[in-house]
Scaffold this motif. Structure first.
Motif, PDB file in Angstrom:
ATOM      1  N   TYR A  19       2.734  -0.085  -3.437  1.00 18.40           N
ATOM      2  CA  TYR A  19       3.388  -0.281  -2.141  1.00 18.40           C
ATOM      3  C   TYR A  19       3.455   1.061  -1.419  1.00 18.40           C
ATOM      4  N   TYR A  20       2.853   1.111  -0.244  1.00 25.03           N
ATOM      5  CA  TYR A  20       2.909   2.322   0.566  1.00 25.03           C
ATOM      6  C   TYR A  20       3.820   2.083   1.775  1.00 25.03           C
ATOM      7  N   GLY A  21       4.810   2.941   1.949  1.00 26.00           N
ATOM      8  CA  GLY A  21       5.649   2.875   3.132  1.00 26.00           C
ATOM      9  C   GLY A  21       4.938   3.558   4.291  1.00 26.00           C
ATOM     10  N   MET A  22       4.106   2.815   4.988  1.00 26.03           N
ATOM     11  CA  MET A  22       3.325   3.392   6.089  1.00 26.03           C
ATOM     12  C   MET A  22       4.149   3.491   7.370  1.00 26.03           C
ATOM     13  N   GLU A  23       5.063   2.556   7.545  1.00 25.61           N
ATOM     14  CA  GLU A  23       6.038   2.498   8.633  1.00 25.61           C
ATOM     15  C   GLU A  23       5.413   2.226   9.996  1.00 25.61           C
ATOM     16  N   SER A  24       4.461   3.052  10.436  1.00 28.62           N
ATOM     17  CA  SER A  24       3.928   2.901  11.796  1.00 28.62           C
ATOM     18  C   SER A  24       2.522   3.470  11.881  1.00 28.62           C
ATOM     19  N   ARG A  30       3.833   7.161  -1.821  1.00 29.05           N
ATOM     20  CA  ARG A  30       3.628   7.702  -0.482  1.00 29.05           C
ATOM     21  C   ARG A  30       2.154   8.072  -0.339  1.00 29.05           C
ATOM     22  N   VAL A  31       1.659   7.992   0.879  1.00 32.40           N
ATOM     23  CA  VAL A  31       0.239   8.274   1.091  1.00 32.40           C
ATOM     24  C   VAL A  31      -0.099   9.736   0.852  1.00 32.40           C
ATOM     25  N   ASP A  32       0.902  10.608   0.896  1.00 32.68           N
ATOM     26  CA  ASP A  32       0.655  12.038   0.694  1.00 32.68           C
ATOM     27  C   ASP A  32       1.053  12.516  -0.700  1.00 32.68           C
ATOM     28  N   THR A  33       1.280  11.585  -1.622  1.00 35.00           N
ATOM     29  CA  THR A  33       1.631  11.986  -2.993  1.00 35.00           C
ATOM     30  C   THR A  33       0.650  11.433  -4.020  1.00 35.00           C
ATOM     31  N   VAL A  34      -0.510  10.984  -3.570  1.00 32.15           N
ATOM     32  CA  VAL A  34      -1.535  10.489  -4.490  1.00 32.15           C
ATOM     33  C   VAL A  34      -2.867  11.160  -4.171  1.00 32.15           C
ATOM     34  N   ASP A  35      -3.755  11.176  -5.151  1.00 37.40           N
ATOM     35  CA  ASP A  35      -5.102  11.693  -4.944  1.00 37.40           C
ATOM     36  C   ASP A  35      -6.080  10.851  -5.755  1.00 37.40           C
ATOM     37  N   GLU A  36      -7.371  11.064  -5.557  1.00 32.04           N
ATOM     38  CA  GLU A  36      -8.384  10.218  -6.174  1.00 32.04           C
ATOM     39  C   GLU A  36      -8.329  10.247  -7.701  1.00 32.04           C
ATOM     40  N   GLU A  37      -8.210  11.427  -8.274  1.00 30.48           N
ATOM     41  CA  GLU A  37      -8.174  11.533  -9.736  1.00 30.48           C
ATOM     42  C   GLU A  37      -6.967  10.798 -10.304  1.00 30.48           C
TER      43      GLU A  37
END
Length: 338
Positions: free
Chosen positions: A169-174, A148-155
């Motif tokens: 794979y990111y589930g961006m949806e819309s 998910r885009v909100d469960t990763v960070d740069e480090e």
């Protein structure tokens, strides 16, 4: 005696018997590794993940699949995972995960591993543990997972890249904030843009997954999705876009039941999950998806390489034949049962 087997539904005469919920396995490390010795793995690995077809791992080897966790703590309106696993995420320990990776490479000759977890990045500490275990043991096989885009960070992403993560794979949806809010995605367009930027900077290929037809979908929101795709330019060619479907006990399913679109009796058959048709007919949903693909195709024809242009032309002809010419007569009368 089937009545004693929990977690199944079976037919007895003309009735359906449900045996109740099966207790979840609390410790996934106790599960045995599947025996793939008689399984024609190579016949299946090349029929999926077509977005990887230009990579050496896809052309010259085979793809191994691995479940390292089960469940997802989020509650997206379209997703059946929360209903299936009761929003309880459980995972194997880093050591067991890497044990299985090594076994797939040794016994199946896997040149790429795809984690089939509902959400690989649920627990940041575990992700870091898996990556450190891979590096400590020198396991050099590339791998792909869902995030998910909100469960990763740069480090975290930099460490995943060092541990041979090839893509996420990111589930961006819309690309519409309205749609994201309607489906309770709990992620924003800006978070998507930042996550894709950080993923690329770490040397990992971001692979986008989109949906069409969620509550509130219009031509304008579809165009917002295309604009997001242009901004982030994920890898994998054409933006994969599925039509929003109904699965038991999901938010979309409950909306459809309230509107009288579907009943629980629908599942007393072998029909596939129907589309979300509360707001639009199936032909309209298909048109929205075609519109998204058309915007992408036009962009590639104008700005893409000759190879991308050729792929768009061939893909468009196949799409027109199979999705429209062969199916338009029946689409006019379709509602739920598709």
């Amino acid at each position: 005696d089937l009545d004693r087997v929990q977690g199944i539904v079976f037919r007895r005469d003309k009735d359906f018997v449900r045996t109740g919920s099966r207790q979840l396995i609390p410790n996934l490390d106790e599960m045995r590794f599947p025996d793939f010795s008689d399984f024609p793995h190579e016949d299946y690995s090349k029929r999926a993940f077509l977005e990887l077809q230009d990579t050496p791992m896809y052309k010259n080897g085979n793809i191994g699949n691995l479940f390292s966790s089960r469940g997802c703590p989020f509650k997206c309106e379209y997703c059946s995972v929360a209903a299936y696993w009761s929003r309880k995420a459980r995972a194997m320990s880093p050591k067991v995960v890497v044990d299985q990776m090594e076994r797939l490479k040794k016994e199946q000759g896997s040149t790429l591993i795809v984690f089939m977890d509902d959400l690989f990045t649920t627990d940041r500490k575990r992700v870091i543990g898996v990556c450190e275990e891979i590096l400590r043991r020198g396991v050099d096989i590339p791998w792909i997972a869902d995030a998910r885009v909100d469960t990763v960070d740069e480090e975290e992403l930099r460490l995943m890249s060092r541990a041979h993560c090839y893509g996420l794979y990111y589930g961006m949806e819309s690309g519409s904030e309205v749609i994201l809010k309607n489906i309770k995605k709990e992620a924003t367009v800006e978070e998507t843009i930042e996550a894709i930027r950080a993923t690329k900077a770490a040397g990992i290929k971001p692979l986008g997954l989109f949906m069409v037809g969620n509550p509130g979908e219009t031509m304008a929101t579809v165009k917002e999705t295309f604009k997001l795709w242009l901004k982030i330019d994920p890898q994998g060619g054409c933006p994969g876009a599925t039509l929003a479907s109904l699965y038991p006990d999901t938010g979309l399913y409950k909306i459809a039941k309230e509107k009288g679109i579907i009943t629980d009796d629908y599942w007393r058959s072998d029909r596939k999950p129907p589309y979300f048709t509360v707001e639009h007919r199936v032909i309209t949903l298909r048109f929205y998806r075609w519109y998204l693909y058309s915007l992408w195709g036009a962009h590639k024809i104008i700005h893409g390489t000759w190879k991308e242009r050729l792929r768009v032309c061939v893909g468009s002809l196949r799409f027109i034949y199979w999705r429209w010419w062969k199916s338009v007569p029946s689409l006019w009368n379709q509602s739920v049962d598709v």
